[in-house]
Enzyme design. Structure first.
Site, PDB file in Angstrom:
ATOM      1  N   PHE A 110      32.917  36.211  29.022  1.00 62.22           N
ATOM      2  CA  PHE A 110      33.180  34.888  28.433  1.00 62.22           C
ATOM      3  C   PHE A 110      32.824  33.745  29.370  1.00 62.22           C
ATOM      4  CE2 PHE A 110      37.053  35.135  30.974  1.00 62.22           C
ATOM      5  CZ  PHE A 110      37.209  33.816  31.367  1.00 62.22           C
ATOM      6  N   LYS A 149      25.340  41.673  22.934  1.00 62.01           N
ATOM      7  CA  LYS A 149      26.732  41.695  22.456  1.00 62.01           C
ATOM      8  C   LYS A 149      27.479  40.705  23.349  1.00 62.01           C
ATOM      9  CE  LYS A 149      30.537  42.709  22.896  1.00 62.01           C
ATOM     10  NZ  LYS A 149      31.580  41.648  23.039  1.00 62.01           N
ATOM     11  N   GLU A 176      33.433  37.990  22.727  1.00 66.10           N
ATOM     12  CA  GLU A 176      34.040  37.590  21.462  1.00 66.10           C
ATOM     13  C   GLU A 176      34.892  36.332  21.628  1.00 66.10           C
ATOM     14  OE1 GLU A 176      34.687  40.020  23.443  1.00 66.10           O
ATOM     15  OE2 GLU A 176      36.627  40.979  23.158  1.00 66.10           O
ATOM     16  N   SER A 183      34.395  42.489  33.746  1.00 70.57           N
ATOM     17  CA  SER A 183      35.418  42.896  34.712  1.00 70.57           C
ATOM     18  C   SER A 183      35.136  44.309  35.242  1.00 70.57           C
ATOM     19  CB  SER A 183      36.786  42.853  34.041  1.00 70.57           C
ATOM     20  OG  SER A 183      36.792  43.744  32.943  1.00 70.57           O
ATOM     21  N   CYS A 221      32.746  34.398  38.618  1.00 65.62           N
ATOM     22  CA  CYS A 221      32.747  35.622  39.426  1.00 65.62           C
ATOM     23  C   CYS A 221      32.411  35.300  40.870  1.00 65.62           C
ATOM     24  CB  CYS A 221      31.759  36.634  38.870  1.00 65.62           C
ATOM     25  SG  CYS A 221      30.075  36.063  39.011  1.00 65.62           S
ATOM     26  N   GLU A 234      42.127  40.175  40.957  1.00 61.55           N
ATOM     27  CA  GLU A 234      41.204  39.072  40.668  1.00 61.55           C
ATOM     28  C   GLU A 234      41.956  38.139  39.718  1.00 61.55           C
ATOM     29  OE1 GLU A 234      37.787  39.854  38.148  1.00 61.55           O
ATOM     30  OE2 GLU A 234      36.643  38.268  39.120  1.00 61.55           O
TER      31      GLU A 234
HETATM   32  P1  NAD Z   1      35.566  41.683  30.172  1.00 66.52           P
HETATM   33  O1  NAD Z   1      35.254  42.860  31.024  1.00 66.52           O
HETATM   34  O2  NAD Z   1      36.895  41.600  29.532  1.00 66.52           O
HETATM   35  O3  NAD Z   1      34.500  41.571  28.979  1.00 66.52           O
HETATM   36  C1  NAD Z   1      33.115  41.656  29.219  1.00 66.52           C
HETATM   37  C2  NAD Z   1      32.441  42.231  27.976  1.00 66.52           C
HETATM   38  O4  NAD Z   1      32.918  43.556  27.763  1.00 66.52           O
HETATM   39  C3  NAD Z   1      32.731  41.449  26.693  1.00 66.52           C
HETATM   40  O5  NAD Z   1      31.547  41.392  25.939  1.00 66.52           O
HETATM   41  C4  NAD Z   1      33.805  42.280  26.015  1.00 66.52           C
HETATM   42  O6  NAD Z   1      33.751  42.214  24.616  1.00 66.52           O
HETATM   43  C5  NAD Z   1      33.497  43.696  26.474  1.00 66.52           C
HETATM   44  N1  NAD Z   1      34.697  44.528  26.612  1.00 66.52           N
HETATM   45  C6  NAD Z   1      35.954  44.108  26.936  1.00 66.52           C
HETATM   46  N2  NAD Z   1      36.778  45.174  27.018  1.00 66.52           N
HETATM   47  C7  NAD Z   1      36.037  46.275  26.749  1.00 66.52           C
HETATM   48  C8  NAD Z   1      36.315  47.667  26.692  1.00 66.52           C
HETATM   49  N3  NAD Z   1      37.529  48.138  26.936  1.00 66.52           N
HETATM   50  N4  NAD Z   1      35.305  48.519  26.405  1.00 66.52           N
HETATM   51  C9  NAD Z   1      34.057  48.068  26.175  1.00 66.52           C
HETATM   52  N5  NAD Z   1      33.741  46.745  26.205  1.00 66.52           N
HETATM   53  C10 NAD Z   1      34.705  45.861  26.499  1.00 66.52           C
HETATM   54  O7  NAD Z   1      35.269  40.389  31.068  1.00 66.52           O
HETATM   55  P2  NAD Z   1      35.586  38.868  30.710  1.00 66.52           P
HETATM   56  O8  NAD Z   1      37.045  38.639  30.802  1.00 66.52           O
HETATM   57  O9  NAD Z   1      34.856  38.454  29.500  1.00 66.52           O
HETATM   58  O10 NAD Z   1      34.857  38.137  31.948  1.00 66.52           O
HETATM   59  C11 NAD Z   1      35.464  37.924  33.182  1.00 66.52           C
HETATM   60  C12 NAD Z   1      35.135  39.020  34.162  1.00 66.52           C
HETATM   61  O11 NAD Z   1      33.723  39.128  34.320  1.00 66.52           O
HETATM   62  C13 NAD Z   1      35.682  38.759  35.545  1.00 66.52           C
HETATM   63  O12 NAD Z   1      36.160  39.970  36.087  1.00 66.52           O
HETATM   64  C14 NAD Z   1      34.465  38.279  36.322  1.00 66.52           C
HETATM   65  O13 NAD Z   1      34.516  38.479  37.716  1.00 66.52           O
HETATM   66  C15 NAD Z   1      33.407  39.128  35.707  1.00 66.52           C
HETATM   67  N6  NAD Z   1      32.093  38.554  35.923  1.00 66.52           N
HETATM   68  C16 NAD Z   1      31.305  39.157  36.856  1.00 66.52           C
HETATM   69  C17 NAD Z   1      30.061  38.620  37.131  1.00 66.52           C
HETATM   70  C18 NAD Z   1      29.186  39.240  38.172  1.00 66.52           C
HETATM   71  O14 NAD Z   1      28.063  38.832  38.277  1.00 66.52           O
HETATM   72  N7  NAD Z   1      29.630  40.213  38.940  1.00 66.52           N
HETATM   73  C19 NAD Z   1      29.620  37.480  36.452  1.00 66.52           C
HETATM   74  C20 NAD Z   1      30.445  36.905  35.488  1.00 66.52           C
HETATM   75  C21 NAD Z   1      31.697  37.462  35.235  1.00 66.52           C
END
Ligand code: NAD
Length: 501
Positions: free
Chosen positions: A153, A177, A180, A230, A285, A386
């Site tokens: 997000f 994808k 959401e 994450s 991140c 985090e």
């Molecule tokens: P998230 O992991 O909750 O979601 C990321 C994606 O995965 C979304 O599209 C979501 O729909 C999907 N998703 C969520 N839960 C899932 C599951 N159980 N199984 C399969 N798919 C699933 O992350 P977020 O809260 O949207 O974003 C924040 C996180 O992203 C933070 O941890 C941040 O550090 C990380 N991030 C990392 C980078 C990087 O370059 N390392 C960059 C941006 C964000």
């Protein structure tokens, strides 16, 4: 809370496609708490329709000339540039980040597209004439087919831009994808790509949650997966995708440290750290989330940080003076508040408490003000988690060596920064720190589009970083061709292992 019945569509085969799954989620305006739209959660059939569209489009797109692909990327770049403020506004509404931060995100995305516009140069191979008598060798970099991108997000426009411009430029087709929580930016991208002349089916969007993600990870026609999110989900994505025979890169979470040595310009360091820690309300991140104050830097630095926090303006992203916008959701705000409570319970010194911030006229927005903890210890939850909110923790250490040891013991390794005037200390830090991106007097060392982005340890599963030169490698397969066109009819049969002659 205001609500609306609008339901977003998927984008499949060059047009909007309504969802039949019956499962939906709410997308909110983070500053007001109002529901702005509903987002569909695709089932496996809908994901299959998007993948099939990408499969069908692949042969023609792969065969399109480099000039044709370049023209489309340039046209897309022009459209994104022309509509950058519209894109930034969408990001501000659904994500919450303040207007200039959202515009910065779109600017970075424009630069990623500009890098992809150089595809004709980037895709050039190598050629060696006469590797043996009459034999030439050369390399090809060919597309891998259908690529899936799954995004978080916190950068709803830019992080997809880490993936699709290069993937498409290299001749692949793509299924996105998006998160959401703020899915509308991806639909605007789809619309602009179509307007730029991208053939139907080359870029598709399916909305959804875990069900849609798992359908992509296990789909036999998806050949590669780029994921950003994450750490627990990144691990799941990497393991599932690779088990199903796909190439995968999965970027995870972070805890980015900034070490401040006593010889640093402390005013400069405090300014930079406040920007890096509290920009986007800490939902980056690459946010600075832990400061390691070395020796006598500690007291003065904490005082300078605290003074600056006093002056930060918390408010809705669409109001010009706001500097710290809301978090993305009520759940995110409550989670961050809970972690601040835990820090207090565990005995850290809460120097600035933003938990009860009030934003007039936005009582239902997801706001939390800047928080600053001092004298944090590595076993505290606020250090081990985090936080992903406007909360900075300060740890005290006596030497640079102790600081590097602390960072290297942390499970994440995205970015790390040092503030110092000592070149030798900076050099030792860059060589010995276990992180993929290092800042020297720079708090958020996010590489430009023509370098690659990626962390170490639990911040990235896979071998190849994203965008830039490594991104191009990820989205192509190498091939080496050895060819002989000379008249070889009288060459005698020789069963020995071939060597050059
Ligand atoms: P998230 O992991 O909750 O979601 C990321 C994606 O995965 C979304 O599209 C979501 O729909 C999907 N998703 C969520 N839960 C899932 C599951 N159980 N199984 C399969 N798919 C699933 O992350 P977020 O809260 O949207 O974003 C924040 C996180 O992203 C933070 O941890 C941040 O550090 C990380 N991030 C990392 C980078 C990087 O370059 N390392 C960059 C941006 C964000």
């Amino acid at each position: 809370m205001a609500t609306t019945e609008t339901l977003l569509n998927h984008w499949i085969e060059g047009r909007e496609e309504s969802s039949r799954s019956g499962r939906t989620g709410e997308v909110t305006n983070s500053a007001t708490g109002d529901v702005v739209t509903q987002v569909p959660f695709a089932d496996a059939d809908e994901v299959d329709a998007a993948v099939q569209a990408a499969v069908t489009a692949a042969p023609a797109w792969e065969s399109a000339s480099l000039s044709e692909r370049t023209r489309i990327m340039f046209a897309f770049r022009e459209l994104l540039h022309a509509r950058r403020e519209e894109m930034a506004r969408l990001v501000t509404i659904e994500h919450g980040k303040v207007a200039d931060d959202a515009l910065g995100e779109v600017q970075r995305e424009l630069e990623l597209v500009e890098f992809a516009c150089g595809l004709a140069q980037l895709l050039k191979g190598e050629h060696s004439w006469q590797v043996s008598r009459g034999v030439d060798s050369y390399t090809l970099r060919q597309p891998i087919g259908v690529v899936a991108g799954i995004t978080p997000f916190n950068f709803p426009s830019m992080v997809p831009g880490w993936m699709f411009p290069l993937a498409i430029a290299a001749g692949n087709t793509f299924v996105l994808k998006p998160s959401e929580q703020d899915p509308s930016a991806s639909m605007l991208l789809a619309e602009m790509l179509a307007e730029a002349g991208l053939p139907s089916g080359v870029f598709n969007v399916v909305h959804g949650d875990r069900e849609a993600v798992d359908a992509l990870l296990t789909h036999p026609r998806v050949n590669a997966v780029s994921f950003v999110g994450s750490t627990p989900v990144a691990r799941h994505v990497y393991e599932t995708a690779t088990t199903h025979g796909k190439r995968a890169q999965a970027l995870g979470g972070a805890k980015n440290h900034a070490v401040v040595l006593p010889d640093a310009d402390l005013d400069y360091a405090a300014d930079q750290i406040v920007a890096g820690a509290y920009g986007s309300s800490g939902q980056r991140c690459m946010a600075v989330s832990a400061v390691v104050a070395v020796g006598e830097a500690g007291d003065a630095l904490v005082e300078k940080l605290s003074e600056r926090l006093e002056r930060l303006v918390v408010g809705p992203g669409d109001v010009p003076d706001s500097q710290v916008g809301p978090l993305v959701s009520a759940a995110a705000r409550d989670r961050v508040r809970g972690l601040v409570d835990a820090g207090v319970d565990e005995g850290a010194d809460l120097v600035r408490d933003g938990r009860d911030v009030a934003v007039e006229g936005h009582e239902n927005g997801f706001f939390i003000g800047p928080c600053l903890f001092d004298r944090v210890e590595p076993d505290m939850r606020i250090y081990k988690t985090e936080i992903f909110g406007p909360v900075l923790v300060v740890l005290r250490r006596q030497t640079l060596d102790d600081s590097i040891e602390l960072i290297n013991a942390n499970p994440w390794g995205n970015g790390a920064a040092i503030f110092t005037r000592n070149g030798g200390a900076a050099r030792a830090f860059q060589l010995r720190t276990s992180a993929g991106m290092i800042g020297i007097n720079v708090p958020i060392p996010v590489p430009m589009s023509y370098y690659s982005f990626g962390g170490w340890k639990a911040s990235l599963f896979g071998d190849i970083h994203i965008h830039g030169p490594e991104g191009l490698r990820f989205y192509t397969r190498g091939k080496v061709v050895s060819s002989r066109w000379s008249d070889a009819a009288d060459t005698p049969i020789n069963l020995a292992f071939p060597t050059a002659n």
